[in-house]
Design an enzyme around this catalytic site. Structure first.
Site, PDB file in Angstrom:
ATOM      1  N   ASP A 114       0.836  -1.205   0.000  1.00 18.23           N
ATOM      2  CA  ASP A 114       0.000   0.000   0.000  1.00 18.23           C
ATOM      3  C   ASP A 114       0.870   1.254   0.000  1.00 18.23           C
ATOM      4  O   ASP A 114       0.618   2.202  -0.750  1.00 18.23           O
ATOM      5  CB  ASP A 114      -0.968  -0.005   1.186  1.00 18.23           C
ATOM      6  CG  ASP A 114      -0.284  -0.244   2.530  1.00 18.23           C
ATOM      7  OD1 ASP A 114       0.898  -0.681   2.561  1.00 18.23           O
ATOM      8  OD2 ASP A 114      -0.933   0.004   3.564  1.00 18.23           O
ATOM      9  N   ARG A 115       1.916   1.240   0.813  1.00 19.03           N
ATOM     10  CA  ARG A 115       2.830   2.380   0.838  1.00 19.03           C
ATOM     11  C   ARG A 115       3.588   2.493  -0.480  1.00 19.03           C
ATOM     12  O   ARG A 115       3.872   3.599  -0.945  1.00 19.03           O
ATOM     13  CB  ARG A 115       3.798   2.250   2.015  1.00 19.03           C
ATOM     14  CG  ARG A 115       3.109   2.284   3.382  1.00 19.03           C
ATOM     15  CD  ARG A 115       4.114   2.115   4.503  1.00 19.03           C
ATOM     16  NE  ARG A 115       5.003   3.264   4.575  1.00 19.03           N
ATOM     17  CZ  ARG A 115       6.170   3.245   5.206  1.00 19.03           C
ATOM     18  NH1 ARG A 115       6.607   2.133   5.792  1.00 19.03           N
ATOM     19  NH2 ARG A 115       6.915   4.333   5.248  1.00 19.03           N
ATOM     20  N   ASP A 132      -1.096   8.245   4.780  1.00 16.37           N
ATOM     21  CA  ASP A 132      -2.203   7.299   4.610  1.00 16.37           C
ATOM     22  C   ASP A 132      -2.783   7.019   5.992  1.00 16.37           C
ATOM     23  O   ASP A 132      -2.163   6.339   6.817  1.00 16.37           O
ATOM     24  CB  ASP A 132      -1.707   6.016   3.950  1.00 16.37           C
ATOM     25  CG  ASP A 132      -2.855   5.107   3.496  1.00 16.37           C
ATOM     26  OD1 ASP A 132      -3.980   5.270   4.002  1.00 16.37           O
ATOM     27  OD2 ASP A 132      -2.614   4.227   2.647  1.00 16.37           O
TER      28      ASP A 132
END
Length: 257
Positions: A114-115, A132
């Site tokens: 995700d990062r 995030d």
């Protein structure tokens, strides 16, 4: 401020065309709390659904077009394995830092996907920081050379609220929210103030530390708690609700080249 997704579409469409460009694509973003599924055909969204992650492998999910490919961004390996089996008839790609140059995280494969895709989205726009705000709040940094160089991780707003309630005898579980007064006048307000404004303070401190080493940087905000945080952060912080989804699409396009 929020970023208009017309900007996202412009950048996505500017990528080199290839035979996969018109193929239906399912973006599956499997986080610790929710699985979000967005199916694209070109720039048209065929569906956009969200289900709890713990039930994702067995949940009733929309049917995919027969030719659809899948890009799976997952931070929950056990559920991801069951989804892979469920989607066995489709081409599936899971972005990994090993697939991309200029990842200076140690070791690169420990950078969450995700990062990674968040950073890919930012890298199309220059240097800066992606915040995030989900189950965890992460900050991921891209430098002026386009390298993904690191960041910070801390408990997310909801996680912190649940943890305080779970590990104390008297504190209630609250939804972090804005408190109008300088201090909370009840336990509930004191918790809300400490959770939300304390989180904002932590983010601003980390940003100041990072931006001191990264002048003229851009700051993007996404995640489930981004709406709650956006009004408390400086106006230069750009909220992009679909940032991870669009970053996954960029990863897929890069994979197809």
């Amino acid at each position: 401020m929020d970023v208009d997704l017309n900007e996202t579409k412009t950048i996505t469409q500017a990528l080199p065309a290839d035979k996969e460009a018109d193929q239906p694509l399912l973006v599956a973003n499997l986080g610790n709390t929710h699985l979000r599924l967005v199916c694209f055909e070109g720039e048209t969204r065929l569906f956009d659904v969200r289900v709890p992650s713990e039930a994702a492998a067995e949940a009733a999910l929309p049917d995919l077009p027969a030719a659809a490919a899948i890009v799976l961004v997952s931070v929950v390996p056990e559920v991801a394995a069951r989804l892979r089996a469920r989607w066995a008839g489709h081409e599936l790609y899971a972005p990994s830092a090993a697939d991309f140059s200029n990842v200076r995280y140690a070791p690169p494969e420990s950078l969450g996907p995700d990062r990674l895709v968040n950073a890919l989205y930012l890298r199309e726009r220059g240097a800066g920081v992606v915040i995030d705000a989900g189950t965890a709040t992460t900050l991921t940094v891209v430098d002026g050379a386009g390298a993904i160089v690191g960041g910070a991780i801390m408990p997310g707003l909801g996680t912190a609220a649940a943890s305080l309630h779970a590990h104390t005898a008297l504190l209630p579980e609250v939804v972090p929210d804005v408190v109008a007064t300088p201090w909370g006048t009840s336990t509930r307000e004191a918790l809300q103030l400490g959770l939300l404004e304390g989180h904002v303070g932590a983010i601003l401190h980390l940003l100041a530390r990072m931006e001191a080493a990264l002048p003229e940087s851009r700051v993007l905000l996404t995640g489930g708690w981004s709406a709650a945080l956006a009004s408390r952060l400086p106006s230069r912080v750009e909220r992009v609700p679909d940032l991870t989804i669009e970053g996954a699409r960029l990863a897929w396009r890069a994979h197809c080249r």
